[in-house]
Design a protein around this motif. Structure first.
Motif, PDB file in Angstrom:
ATOM      1  N   TYR A   1       0.806  -1.223   0.000  1.00 41.76           N
ATOM      2  CA  TYR A   1       0.000   0.000   0.000  1.00 41.76           C
ATOM      3  C   TYR A   1       0.837   1.270   0.000  1.00 41.76           C
ATOM      4  O   TYR A   1       0.426   2.302  -0.523  1.00 41.76           O
TER       5      TYR A   1
ATOM      6  N   GLN B   1      -5.737  -1.058  -2.531  1.00 43.56           N
ATOM      7  CA  GLN B   1      -6.783  -0.641  -1.599  1.00 43.56           C
ATOM      8  C   GLN B   1      -8.045  -0.276  -2.374  1.00 43.56           C
ATOM      9  O   GLN B   1      -7.975   0.362  -3.420  1.00 43.56           O
ATOM     10  N   ARG B   2      -9.180  -0.656  -1.822  1.00 42.60           N
ATOM     11  CA  ARG B   2     -10.441  -0.374  -2.510  1.00 42.60           C
ATOM     12  C   ARG B   2     -10.612   1.118  -2.774  1.00 42.60           C
ATOM     13  O   ARG B   2     -11.106   1.513  -3.843  1.00 42.60           O
ATOM     14  N   GLU B   3     -10.187   1.954  -1.831  1.00 41.13           N
ATOM     15  CA  GLU B   3     -10.375   3.391  -2.022  1.00 41.13           C
ATOM     16  C   GLU B   3      -9.522   3.921  -3.174  1.00 41.13           C
ATOM     17  O   GLU B   3      -9.924   4.863  -3.871  1.00 41.13           O
TER      18      GLU B   3
ATOM     19  N   ASP C   1     -11.291   2.997  -6.334  1.00 37.85           N
ATOM     20  CA  ASP C   1     -12.374   3.960  -6.556  1.00 37.85           C
ATOM     21  C   ASP C   1     -11.842   5.234  -7.194  1.00 37.85           C
ATOM     22  O   ASP C   1     -12.488   5.817  -8.078  1.00 37.85           O
ATOM     23  N   ARG C   2     -10.659   5.657  -6.774  1.00 36.41           N
ATOM     24  CA  ARG C   2     -10.064   6.864  -7.356  1.00 36.41           C
ATOM     25  C   ARG C   2      -9.734   6.660  -8.829  1.00 36.41           C
ATOM     26  O   ARG C   2      -9.907   7.562  -9.655  1.00 36.41           O
TER      27      ARG C   2
ATOM     28  N   SER D   1     -13.041   7.028 -10.877  1.00 40.61           N
ATOM     29  CA  SER D   1     -13.984   8.109 -10.557  1.00 40.61           C
ATOM     30  C   SER D   1     -14.009   9.178 -11.637  1.00 40.61           C
ATOM     31  O   SER D   1     -13.017   9.441 -12.313  1.00 40.61           O
TER      32      SER D   1
ATOM     33  N   ASP E   1     -16.133  12.537  -4.917  1.00 37.23           N
ATOM     34  CA  ASP E   1     -15.187  12.767  -3.822  1.00 37.23           C
ATOM     35  C   ASP E   1     -13.846  12.093  -4.084  1.00 37.23           C
ATOM     36  O   ASP E   1     -12.818  12.523  -3.557  1.00 37.23           O
ATOM     37  N   ASN E   2     -13.840  11.021  -4.873  1.00 35.03           N
ATOM     38  CA  ASN E   2     -12.616  10.263  -5.125  1.00 35.03           C
ATOM     39  C   ASN E   2     -11.857  10.742  -6.366  1.00 35.03           C
ATOM     40  O   ASN E   2     -10.784  10.221  -6.674  1.00 35.03           O
TER      41      ASN E   2
ATOM     42  N   THR F   1     -13.450  -7.579  -5.405  1.00 40.11           N
ATOM     43  CA  THR F   1     -13.039  -6.961  -4.139  1.00 40.11           C
ATOM     44  C   THR F   1     -12.966  -8.041  -3.065  1.00 40.11           C
ATOM     45  O   THR F   1     -13.792  -8.956  -3.044  1.00 40.11           O
TER      46      THR F   1
ATOM     47  N   VAL G   1      -8.220  -2.532   5.588  1.00 37.54           N
ATOM     48  CA  VAL G   1      -9.109  -2.110   4.501  1.00 37.54           C
ATOM     49  C   VAL G   1      -9.398  -3.279   3.563  1.00 37.54           C
ATOM     50  O   VAL G   1      -8.695  -4.293   3.571  1.00 37.54           O
TER      51      VAL G   1
ATOM     52  N   THR H   1      -8.995  -4.456  -3.758  1.00 33.29           N
ATOM     53  CA  THR H   1      -9.694  -4.606  -5.036  1.00 33.29           C
ATOM     54  C   THR H   1      -8.706  -4.959  -6.134  1.00 33.29           C
ATOM     55  O   THR H   1      -7.614  -4.375  -6.215  1.00 33.29           O
TER      56      THR H   1
END
Length: 276
Positions: A120, A143-145, A148-149, A152, A157-158, A177, A189, A192
Protein backbone atom coordinates in the motif's frame (compact mmCIF):
# COMPACT_ATOMS: atom_id res chain seq x y z
CA UNK A 1 5.78 -28.03 -4.91
CA UNK A 2 2.42 -26.38 -4.33
CA UNK A 3 -0.96 -28.01 -5.11
CA UNK A 4 -2.60 -27.27 -8.46
CA UNK A 5 -4.30 -23.88 -8.61
CA UNK A 6 -7.77 -25.46 -8.76
CA UNK A 7 -7.34 -27.32 -5.48
CA UNK A 8 -4.97 -25.17 -3.39
CA UNK A 9 -6.59 -24.10 -0.10
CA UNK A 10 -6.17 -21.34 2.43
CA UNK A 11 -4.70 -23.91 4.83
CA UNK A 12 -2.03 -24.80 2.27
CA UNK A 13 -0.99 -21.16 2.02
CA UNK A 14 -1.06 -20.56 5.77
CA UNK A 15 1.06 -23.66 6.33
CA UNK A 16 3.71 -22.23 4.01
CA UNK A 17 3.79 -18.97 5.96
CA UNK A 18 4.02 -20.88 9.25
CA UNK A 19 6.78 -23.12 7.88
CA UNK A 20 9.03 -20.15 7.21
CA UNK A 21 8.06 -18.30 10.44
CA UNK A 22 7.34 -15.13 8.57
CA UNK A 23 7.22 -11.86 10.44
CA UNK A 24 5.95 -9.21 8.03
CA UNK A 25 7.69 -5.83 8.06
CA UNK A 26 5.12 -3.11 8.66
CA UNK A 27 7.06 -0.28 7.00
CA UNK A 28 7.14 -2.32 3.76
CA UNK A 29 3.34 -2.83 3.91
CA UNK A 30 3.82 -6.60 3.69
CA UNK A 31 0.57 -8.59 3.40
CA UNK A 32 0.67 -12.09 1.93
CA UNK A 33 -2.20 -13.57 -0.09
CA UNK A 34 -3.80 -16.47 1.78
CA UNK A 35 -7.09 -16.62 -0.14
CA UNK A 36 -6.70 -18.88 -3.22
CA UNK A 37 -9.57 -17.00 -4.88
CA UNK A 38 -7.34 -13.93 -5.22
CA UNK A 39 -4.66 -16.00 -6.93
CA UNK A 40 -7.13 -17.71 -9.26
CA UNK A 41 -8.74 -14.37 -10.18
CA UNK A 42 -5.37 -12.90 -11.14
CA UNK A 43 -4.01 -15.90 -13.02
CA UNK A 44 -7.13 -16.38 -15.14
CA UNK A 45 -6.64 -12.90 -16.62
CA UNK A 46 -3.02 -13.52 -17.65
CA UNK A 47 -2.75 -14.32 -21.37
CA UNK A 48 -1.10 -17.70 -21.95
CA UNK A 49 2.52 -17.49 -23.00
CA UNK A 50 2.91 -13.86 -21.98
CA UNK A 51 5.96 -12.24 -20.39
CA UNK A 52 5.09 -11.24 -16.85
CA UNK A 53 6.73 -8.73 -14.55
CA UNK A 54 5.69 -9.15 -10.93
CA UNK A 55 6.29 -6.40 -8.36
CA UNK A 56 6.51 -7.81 -4.85
CA UNK A 57 7.43 -11.50 -4.94
CA UNK A 58 6.59 -12.14 -1.32
CA UNK A 59 7.35 -15.81 -0.70
CA UNK A 60 6.65 -16.68 -4.33
CA UNK A 61 3.17 -18.24 -4.12
CA UNK A 62 1.52 -16.09 -6.79
CA UNK A 63 4.76 -16.23 -8.78
CA UNK A 64 4.58 -20.03 -8.78
CA UNK A 65 1.10 -20.06 -10.32
CA UNK A 66 1.95 -17.28 -12.80
CA UNK A 67 4.85 -19.39 -14.05
CA UNK A 68 2.36 -22.12 -14.99
CA UNK A 69 0.66 -19.88 -17.59
CA UNK A 70 3.37 -17.38 -18.58
CA UNK A 71 6.34 -17.98 -20.86
CA UNK A 72 8.55 -15.98 -18.51
CA UNK A 73 8.14 -14.38 -15.06
CA UNK A 74 10.55 -11.77 -13.79
CA UNK A 75 9.71 -10.92 -10.19
CA UNK A 76 11.13 -8.13 -8.02
CA UNK A 77 11.31 -8.19 -4.22
CA UNK A 78 12.93 -5.61 -1.97
CA UNK A 79 13.19 -7.82 1.14
CA UNK A 80 16.18 -10.17 1.08
CA UNK A 81 14.54 -12.53 3.60
CA UNK A 82 11.64 -13.09 1.24
CA UNK A 83 13.91 -13.49 -1.78
CA UNK A 84 15.64 -16.42 -0.09
CA UNK A 85 12.31 -18.07 0.76
CA UNK A 86 10.89 -17.44 -2.72
CA UNK A 87 13.93 -19.01 -4.37
CA UNK A 88 13.21 -22.19 -2.41
CA UNK A 89 9.48 -22.14 -3.21
CA UNK A 90 10.25 -21.54 -6.90
CA UNK A 91 13.18 -23.93 -7.25
CA UNK A 92 12.90 -26.11 -10.32
CA UNK A 93 10.93 -23.55 -12.35
CA UNK A 94 13.09 -22.64 -15.32
CA UNK A 95 11.04 -19.67 -16.48
CA UNK A 96 11.27 -17.56 -13.30
CA UNK A 97 13.90 -14.95 -12.40
CA UNK A 98 13.87 -13.41 -8.92
CA UNK A 99 15.50 -9.99 -8.58
CA UNK A 100 16.21 -8.33 -5.25
CA UNK A 101 15.71 -4.59 -5.49
CA UNK A 102 13.39 -1.61 -5.22
CA UNK A 103 10.87 -1.93 -8.04
CA UNK A 104 10.37 1.83 -8.14
CA UNK A 105 14.06 2.45 -8.82
CA UNK A 106 15.52 -0.39 -10.87
CA UNK A 107 15.04 -0.71 -14.66
CA UNK A 108 12.08 -2.80 -15.83
CA UNK A 109 12.40 -5.41 -18.59
CA UNK A 110 10.05 -5.49 -21.57
CA UNK A 111 6.84 -7.14 -20.46
CA UNK A 112 3.33 -7.94 -21.64
CA UNK A 113 1.69 -7.85 -18.20
CA UNK A 114 2.68 -6.32 -14.88
CA UNK A 115 1.18 -7.99 -11.83
CA UNK A 116 1.33 -6.89 -8.22
CA UNK A 117 -0.30 -7.43 -4.88
CA UNK A 118 0.74 -3.84 -4.33
CA UNK A 119 2.34 -2.82 -1.03
CA UNK A 120 0.00 0.00 0.00
CA UNK A 121 2.87 2.39 0.67
CA UNK A 122 3.88 2.47 -3.02
CA UNK A 123 0.49 2.30 -4.74
CA UNK A 124 0.40 5.74 -6.40
CA UNK A 125 4.11 5.84 -7.39
CA UNK A 126 3.82 2.34 -8.88
CA UNK A 127 0.75 3.26 -10.95
CA UNK A 128 2.47 6.42 -12.23
CA UNK A 129 5.53 4.39 -13.23
CA UNK A 130 3.34 1.82 -15.01
CA UNK A 131 1.89 4.69 -17.03
CA UNK A 132 5.29 6.24 -17.80
CA UNK A 133 6.74 2.86 -18.81
CA UNK A 134 3.73 2.26 -21.11
CA UNK A 135 3.12 -1.22 -19.77
CA UNK A 136 0.51 -2.86 -22.06
CA UNK A 137 -1.55 -4.35 -19.24
CA UNK A 138 -1.45 -4.39 -15.44
CA UNK A 139 -3.32 -6.51 -12.89
CA UNK A 140 -3.10 -4.86 -9.48
CA UNK A 141 -4.53 -5.72 -6.09
CA UNK A 142 -4.84 -2.34 -4.38
CA UNK A 143 -6.78 -0.64 -1.60
CA UNK A 144 -10.44 -0.37 -2.51
CA UNK A 145 -10.38 3.39 -2.02
CA UNK A 146 -7.53 3.72 -4.55
CA UNK A 147 -9.45 1.57 -7.02
CA UNK A 148 -12.37 3.96 -6.56
CA UNK A 149 -10.06 6.86 -7.36
CA UNK A 150 -8.85 5.21 -10.57
CA UNK A 151 -12.36 4.96 -12.01
CA UNK A 152 -13.98 8.11 -10.56
CA UNK A 153 -15.36 10.90 -12.71
CA UNK A 154 -15.64 14.69 -12.25
CA UNK A 155 -17.50 15.82 -9.13
CA UNK A 156 -16.88 12.61 -7.21
CA UNK A 157 -15.19 12.77 -3.82
CA UNK A 158 -12.62 10.26 -5.13
CA UNK A 159 -11.83 12.18 -8.33
CA UNK A 160 -8.34 13.62 -8.48
CA UNK A 161 -4.91 13.61 -10.10
CA UNK A 162 -4.57 9.83 -10.13
CA UNK A 163 -8.01 9.45 -11.76
CA UNK A 164 -7.11 11.86 -14.54
CA UNK A 165 -3.58 10.69 -15.31
CA UNK A 166 -4.62 7.03 -15.27
CA UNK A 167 -7.80 7.42 -17.34
CA UNK A 168 -5.89 9.52 -19.86
CA UNK A 169 -3.63 6.55 -20.59
CA UNK A 170 -5.49 3.36 -19.59
CA UNK A 171 -8.90 1.74 -19.56
CA UNK A 172 -9.52 0.59 -15.98
CA UNK A 173 -11.81 -2.30 -15.04
CA UNK A 174 -12.66 -3.28 -11.47
CA UNK A 175 -12.64 -7.10 -11.35
CA UNK A 176 -13.18 -8.20 -7.72
CA UNK A 177 -13.04 -6.96 -4.14
CA UNK A 178 -11.69 -8.97 -1.20
CA UNK A 179 -12.11 -8.73 2.57
CA UNK A 180 -9.12 -8.06 4.84
CA UNK A 181 -8.79 -11.73 5.87
CA UNK A 182 -7.81 -12.63 2.29
CA UNK A 183 -4.32 -11.51 3.35
CA UNK A 184 -1.94 -12.19 6.21
CA UNK A 185 -1.63 -10.15 8.29
CA UNK A 186 -5.08 -8.72 7.58
CA UNK A 187 -4.94 -5.07 6.50
CA UNK A 188 -7.48 -2.63 7.89
CA UNK A 189 -9.11 -2.11 4.50
CA UNK A 190 -10.73 -4.08 1.68
CA UNK A 191 -8.63 -4.76 -1.40
CA UNK A 192 -9.69 -4.61 -5.04
CA UNK A 193 -8.30 -6.28 -8.15
CA UNK A 194 -8.18 -3.92 -11.12
CA UNK A 195 -7.11 -4.43 -14.71
CA UNK A 196 -5.43 -1.52 -16.48
CA UNK A 197 -5.26 -1.83 -20.27
CA UNK A 198 -3.19 0.70 -22.18
CA UNK A 199 -4.91 2.85 -24.77
CA UNK A 200 -3.91 5.77 -26.97
CA UNK A 201 -2.99 8.56 -24.53
CA UNK A 202 -5.34 11.54 -24.46
CA UNK A 203 -2.36 13.86 -23.88
CA UNK A 204 1.17 13.43 -25.18
CA UNK A 205 3.25 14.93 -22.36
CA UNK A 206 2.52 13.24 -19.04
CA UNK A 207 4.96 15.54 -17.23
CA UNK A 208 2.91 18.63 -18.11
CA UNK A 209 -0.32 16.85 -17.18
CA UNK A 210 1.25 15.85 -13.85
CA UNK A 211 2.39 19.42 -13.17
CA UNK A 212 -0.94 21.02 -14.06
CA UNK A 213 -3.07 18.56 -12.10
CA UNK A 214 -0.68 18.79 -9.14
CA UNK A 215 -1.10 22.54 -9.09
CA UNK A 216 -4.87 22.57 -9.56
CA UNK A 217 -5.79 19.74 -7.20
CA UNK A 218 -4.00 21.28 -4.25
CA UNK A 219 -7.29 23.13 -3.89
CA UNK A 220 -9.82 20.75 -5.43
CA UNK A 221 -12.84 22.54 -3.93
CA UNK A 222 -11.80 26.03 -5.06
CA UNK A 223 -12.84 27.59 -8.36
CA UNK A 224 -10.38 27.58 -11.24
CA UNK A 225 -9.99 31.39 -11.25
CA UNK A 226 -8.86 31.43 -7.60
CA UNK A 227 -6.21 28.74 -8.10
CA UNK A 228 -4.84 30.29 -11.30
CA UNK A 229 -4.64 33.73 -9.70
CA UNK A 230 -2.88 32.35 -6.65
CA UNK A 231 -0.17 30.43 -8.49
CA UNK A 232 0.11 31.78 -12.04
CA UNK A 233 -1.41 35.26 -12.04
CA UNK A 234 -4.10 37.13 -14.02
CA UNK A 235 -2.50 36.48 -17.43
CA UNK A 236 -3.11 32.76 -16.99
CA UNK A 237 -6.72 33.45 -16.00
CA UNK A 238 -7.27 35.55 -19.12
CA UNK A 239 -5.69 32.88 -21.32
CA UNK A 240 -8.21 30.32 -20.05
CA UNK A 241 -11.16 32.73 -20.35
CA UNK A 242 -10.22 33.51 -23.96
CA UNK A 243 -10.78 29.91 -25.07
CA UNK A 244 -14.21 29.74 -23.45
CA UNK A 245 -13.45 27.67 -20.35
CA UNK A 246 -15.53 28.71 -17.34
CA UNK A 247 -13.05 29.84 -14.69
CA UNK A 248 -15.80 29.74 -12.05
CA UNK A 249 -15.90 25.93 -12.25
CA UNK A 250 -14.64 24.11 -9.17
CA UNK A 251 -11.45 22.13 -9.79
CA UNK A 252 -13.06 18.79 -8.84
CA UNK A 253 -15.75 19.35 -11.50
CA UNK A 254 -13.37 19.79 -14.43
CA UNK A 255 -13.57 16.91 -16.91
CA UNK A 256 -10.53 15.29 -18.48
CA UNK A 257 -11.09 17.00 -21.86
CA UNK A 258 -11.21 20.41 -20.14
CA UNK A 259 -8.08 19.60 -18.15
CA UNK A 260 -6.24 18.61 -21.33
CA UNK A 261 -7.09 21.99 -22.89
CA UNK A 262 -5.99 23.72 -19.70
CA UNK A 263 -2.72 21.74 -19.65
CA UNK A 264 -2.03 22.81 -23.25
CA UNK A 265 -2.54 26.46 -22.32
CA UNK A 266 -0.81 26.46 -18.94
CA UNK A 267 2.29 24.46 -19.85
CA UNK A 268 4.29 27.60 -20.62
CA UNK A 269 3.16 29.41 -17.46
CA UNK A 270 4.15 26.45 -15.31
CA UNK A 271 7.54 26.14 -17.03
CA UNK A 272 8.12 29.85 -16.39
CA UNK A 273 7.18 29.41 -12.73
CA UNK A 274 9.50 26.39 -12.35
CA UNK A 275 12.38 28.32 -13.92
CA UNK A 276 12.18 31.17 -11.38
Amino acid sequence: MLPDIDVVTRDDLMRLITKYRLRPIKRLSQHFVVDPTVIRDIVKHVPGGSRVLEVGTGIGVLTYYLARVASQVITIEIDGRLVRIAERVLSGLGNVSVIQGDALRIPWPNTDVLISNVPYSITSPLIIRIIKERIPMALLTIQREVADRLVSGPGSDNYGRLSIITQCNYSVNVLSTYPPDSFYPSPEVYSTLVMMTRREPCYSDIRILESVTNLLFRHRNRILRWVLNKYLGPEAVNTIINVGIDVNTRIRQLGINELIRIADLLGQFINDTNNH
